[in-house]
Each structure stands twice: as C-alpha cells, then as structure tokens.
Design an enzyme around this catalytic site. Sequence first.
Site, PDB file in Angstrom:
ATOM      1  N   GLY A  30       0.835  -1.199   0.000  1.00 56.03           N
ATOM      2  CA  GLY A  30       0.000   0.000   0.000  1.00 56.03           C
ATOM      3  C   GLY A  30       0.868   1.247   0.000  1.00 56.03           C
ATOM      4  N   GLY A  81      -0.808   4.436  -0.007  1.00 57.76           N
ATOM      5  CA  GLY A  81      -1.646   5.575   0.359  1.00 57.76           C
ATOM      6  C   GLY A  81      -0.878   6.380   1.399  1.00 57.76           C
ATOM      7  CG  LEU A  82      -2.203  10.206   2.958  1.00 57.85           C
ATOM      8  CD1 LEU A  82      -3.281  11.029   3.628  1.00 57.85           C
ATOM      9  CD2 LEU A  82      -0.971  11.068   2.676  1.00 57.85           C
ATOM     10  CB  ALA A  83      -0.936   4.315   6.234  1.00 54.37           C
ATOM     11  CG  HIS A 137     -19.228  11.021   6.338  1.00 54.16           C
ATOM     12  ND1 HIS A 137     -19.960  12.174   6.269  1.00 54.16           N
ATOM     13  CD2 HIS A 137     -17.948  11.402   6.561  1.00 54.16           C
ATOM     14  CE1 HIS A 137     -19.151  13.211   6.443  1.00 54.16           C
ATOM     15  NE2 HIS A 137     -17.927  12.764   6.625  1.00 54.16           N
ATOM     16  NE  ARG A 194     -16.814  12.162   9.852  1.00 50.74           N
ATOM     17  CZ  ARG A 194     -15.719  11.993   9.154  1.00 50.74           C
ATOM     18  NH1 ARG A 194     -15.242  10.778   8.952  1.00 50.74           N
ATOM     19  NH2 ARG A 194     -15.082  13.014   8.649  1.00 50.74           N
TER      20      ARG A 194
END
Length: 646
Positions: free
Chosen positions: A41, A43-45, A267, A338
């Site tokens: 991965g 993505g941001l992580a 959400h 939320r």
Amino acid sequence: MTRLNAQIPEGPLAEKWTAYRSGCRLVSPSNKRKLDIIVIGTGLAGASAAASLGELGYNVKAFCYQDTPRRAHSIAAQGGINAAKNYPNDGDSIHRLFHDTIKGGDYRAREANVYRLAEVSNSIIDLAVAQGVPFAREYGGLLANRSFGGAQVSRTFYARGQTGQQLLLGAYGALSRQIAAGTVTLYNRRDVLDTVLVDGRARGIIARNLVTGEIERHAAHAVVLASGGYGNVFYLSTNAMGSNVSPAWSAYRKGALFANPSFTQIHPTCIPVHGDFQSKLTLMSESLRNDGRIWVPALKKDVERLRSGEITPADIPESDRDYYLERRYPAFGNLVPRDVASRAAKERCDAGFGVGRTGMAVFLDFKDAIKRKGHDTIEALYGNLFQMYGQIVAEDPYRTPMMIYPAVHYTMGGLWVDYELMTSIPGLYAIGEANFSDHGANRLGASALMQGLADGYFILPATISSYLADEIHTPRIDPASQEFTLAAEAVRDRLNRYLSTGGSRSVDHFHRRLGRIMWDHCGMARNEAGLQQALGLIGELRREYMEDVRVPGRMDRYNPELEKAWRVADFIELGELMARDALMRRESCGGHFREEFQTPEGEAMRNDDEYAYVAAWEAAADGAEPSMQRERLEFNDIKLSQRCYK
Ligand SMILES: Cc1cc2nc3c(=O)[nH]c(=O)nc-3n(C[C@H](O)[C@H](O)[C@H](O)COP(=O)(O)OP(=O)(O)OC[C@H]3O[C@@H](n4cnc5c(N)ncnc54)[C@H](O)[C@@H]3O)c2cc1C
C-alpha cells in the site's frame, strides 16, 4: 490459540511513548541496508512508512495496485487533518485531542495508543509544512484551522477540500526521493493476494502482476500492511472502487487476529443514492458542517409539497424548519460526531420528514453562512466541493440547499495490532485504516489522515526496529523456498477456480447483493433477528458464488473481472465475520447501534461492565467457526461516562 498482549509500556500515560522510544532496541545503520521490508500500500500510511523506512536506510519494497501511488484512495480525503497545535488559542491541547478521540470513539479504543497519536499529531503538521503541503493560512501567516465534529475547538488543518491529495503529494515526494536514492523499489499494478509465513513469521507475499497476470513471490524480513479500509463490503460506499480487504484478509486467514470487524462508520453528509445501478457514492466533506445547517421540514404537509414540486426549500419559513441537530444537541449543534449525526438523519427520514425523491435525504443549507460571510468566502473555503455537488446533482448549492444522506465511509475495525503496530503474526505490521487501532467504535472527522501519517512517518519507523534488531543475523529470505511455492500454487489454484466456475452471474451481481444484506442488517442500525438473518443470507450467497459466478478472460493477462472475483469472495467471508461480531456485541457504542440497546432518547447505550473490550477474531481451519478473544480496555486517565453532546 493466539494469546493477546498489547505490550503497552509501563509508566504514566503522557510519558509512555517517550520512555518507549528511549528504551527500544535499535538497528545500526550498517545493518539496516541488509534488512528487507515489504510495504503493501502506498496511500498516506504506506507511502509515509515506505519513505521513512527508506530514509532510515532499510531496503524497502513498496506495492500498490494503481499505476502510481498518487492515485491511492487517500487522494479522496477532503476536509482536513487534526493536530493539537492550538493555533487559534481556543483551549486545545494534546490531552484534549486525546480525550475527544477516546470519547468520540465511545470508549472503545486503547488509551495508550490514542494519547501517542495526539502527541505525534503536531509533528505531522511540521513535516508536511516542510514538504511544502499548501495548508490554508490566516491573514497573519499562521496555518488556518476549522472545526470538525466531536470537538469544541478548531484543530483541523486543511488545503481547501483537497487535503488528502496535497498530503499524498507530500508523501509521494518523499517516497520518490527514496526511489531515486535506491532504498525503495516500487512495484505498481500488483495485486497482493497472500501473506507468506515461514516458521510462523511473516516473510513475504504473493502478488499478481495486473498487467501480465504473472504470479510473483516477494520475500522480506518483515511485512507492513497498509492496504486501507474495507467499506466496499457494502458495495455502495464513499471508498474508491478498488478499495478492498484482500491483503488484510489473507493475513487473517493465516492467523492474524481481526479486531472489531463490525465497527463501521456511516458518514452523515453524502450525496444520496439515486438508483439501483449506482456503483459509487460521493462524500460531501464534514467540513461543510462548519457553515452548513442541517434541517428538514417540521411539517409533513411541507414534505409532500416539496416532493410534488409545489414549493421549493426557500418557500419554507424559518419557523417551519426543524434544525434537528441544533434542537437535540445544543452544545455541539451541527458538529456532533458522525455516528450521532447519521442516526439523527435516519430518525427524521424514518419518521417521514425526509426530503428528495426517495424521502431519504435531509437539507444542508448555506443560506445563512453566505449571508454572514459572503459568497466569495464560502467559495474559497469549499469551492471544489460545491462544484462537485453541482456537477453530480445538477443543482447550484449556493442557491438551493444540498441534499445529503448517510453512507458507508470508513472502517474502524481492522487487523488487531499491539502498541508497536505488530499484528498477532510476528513480523507482520498493520498501519493506517487497515488496522483497528485508535478510533474505537467511531472515528472523529479528520483523524484518519492524522492516524495514517502518525503510523507511517513516526510510529512504525520507531517500533519496527525492536523486531528487526533480532533479524540482523537472518540471511535474505529465499522466495524459492517451499513455503513460497505452496502459497503461489494455492493462489493460482484459487484464481483458476473462479475462471473455471462457468456460472451465469457476474461478480458485481453478487457484490451488490452482499452490499444490500450488509446495509439492511449490519448498517446504521442492527438487531439480533436481522443479524441472524444476515448470517443465513451470506452463507447462501457464499455457496451460490462458488457455483454460479462467471469470470470471463484469462489469468495470464489483464483481467479486471478476475481481480474483482478474488476481492468479492473475501468480502463475502468478511461480511459473515462482521455480522457475527455485531451479533456478539449486545450493546450499542459509536457506529455500532443495536436497536435493542438504546436510551429513551434514542442514544447509544453502552454496557461497559460486559463489553469494554476489543473483540479480536481468529480464523479456524477448515471452515469451522472463528473464535473470539477479548482485549480488555482499561481506562485510567479518562472517566467512562455516557457520551453527551447536548
Ligand atoms: C471521500 C473520502 C473523504 C475523506 N476525507 C477525510 C478527511 O478529510 N480527513 C481524514 O482524516 N480522513 C478522511 N477520509 C478517510 C481517509 O481518507 C482514509 O482513511 C485514509 O486515506 C486511508 O489511508 P491508507 O493509507 O490507510 O489507505 P489507502 O489510501 O486506501 O491506501 C491503500 C493502499 O493499499 C494499496 N492496496 C490495497 N489493496 C491492495 C492489494 N490487494 N494489492 C496491492 N495493493 C493494495 C492501494 O493500492 C493503496 O496504495 C476520507 C475518506 C473518503 C472515502
């Protein structure tokens, strides 16, 4: 049976992380380059982890299924990222961010992890600024903050409605630097399908090259899973179409525990579903709740007249509008968390006050904000979101209120990890949305980016050395070993099974049906009878899938239907575990709302005596039922209380 030990350091809460870092084992620079780490991965992580591990000198192999890390699902994040900088001087602190996060998660997260997250949050902002992330600024030059749900301070840093994209470009820049330096090798267009264990330790992966179809083996001393969340189990969600659970699920099948799988975030502000053949839902960022006011007509007659087109929202006078969040929760108003906002919307729509063609929508109205702040200011703050809404719905939200309804968005559950972010398999780590760690039963807005980047830039790079310090004598792992051969054969067999089933229904047909079951019985509200029914229905669906799925094409070339076939099979198994988990938890907490357990006012009713624990599920061999272990949650620095936003 795997024994759970969260390995939380001793000592006062505020000193644990500093003490841990001062005492943890290290790997010397000359040994780091001999150690291989796989990161699944980008993505941001994953991108932040791979960049940081590369910068430290480890030899990193990073995998993603997109053509570039810049297209990871993280790019979709709109509203912002939390940090306890207290720039607005409105009373924020590390302790307050910690407190809000534990409370927002309805007291189902680990204190030590969440405190560390709040501590690290400020360093993320410093790093991102140094990378050139263009956060919004105040007139005086300080970074600007806005408010998000579940907090009474403004602590959310943002770059218009494109915060995820800008942060991802920052992480991608850092990653690219390491790729150029030779410490990170990028494997794009790879579908990671299995985790390989050697002598009980994670030693590699099996991936399918999505372009050539080749089944590849990759070996390493440790594996980091940063493959994102599994909201697409519901078919319709705000997640990217490709978001999937498969890397995490392969780890679960190999013995990694899966924690709180049923904790899903719905959400409140998404564009409502508009038809049976829709395959994707669009989020309208929570940041819009800073200025938008949520309401429905107070009178049923107005609901009817709106639906028939006799009147427009503007024709309904203030006195006949029900700003139900402001009415029910005066202290937090439209900025309740939320889960609370979503349930309140459902309650109004179920009671017959919903608007729109289906009656499954509420208004998000900017009339007052535009009058107060001016059109240009609202455009500067949310322009791209308004434009997106206008393009999808063909209405101008500057003139007429948006219509929104809750939708599946984020998964708080994920692979169980200890304080070091290691799963129950030695050498296998999980970070970002793929783990269960910090958000309890409900994530606060703008806290996912904070967690993913905290894990990737700061926490994992520090904790992984404890494990790798013992690995310096382990020679490079051989991907030709028997364990890799068996795993690669099993992957090939499973793919061939889908191709040769020769059924009559597409993969999407089954996915859509699974999504319906999950939404109806394991969605915003759950109850015992519905969950029992879901278990039966998913079992049937699973059998049908094995016999009747139709996957065209071949294995040895580009074949997106085959990719989906694997992912949906995993989603079906995951759906079953989610229903099982939701059935077991006979309380309501955060996003897990069991209809049998609610207060007279319709709020979630926790049962701390019996359920203040993390439910960690372990797969059983040969299709037997999974077993559950409990990690009891201890609260020493926060007093457990019924959440109140009134
Ligand atoms: C519309 C939207 C808006 C959001 N806005 C915000 C916000 O404003 N603030 C906030 O804090 N959070 C927000 N979130 C949540 C946040 O964006 C995500 O939780 C976060 O970005 C997840 O990051 P990640 O790195 O864990 O995973 P992802 O960004 O999902 O990355 C997953 C990575 O894993 C790879 N991968 C997955 N499966 C495989 C496989 N089988 N083989 C190989 N690689 C694989 C992918 O290629 C990708 O690189 C939002 C979410 C959505 C959907």
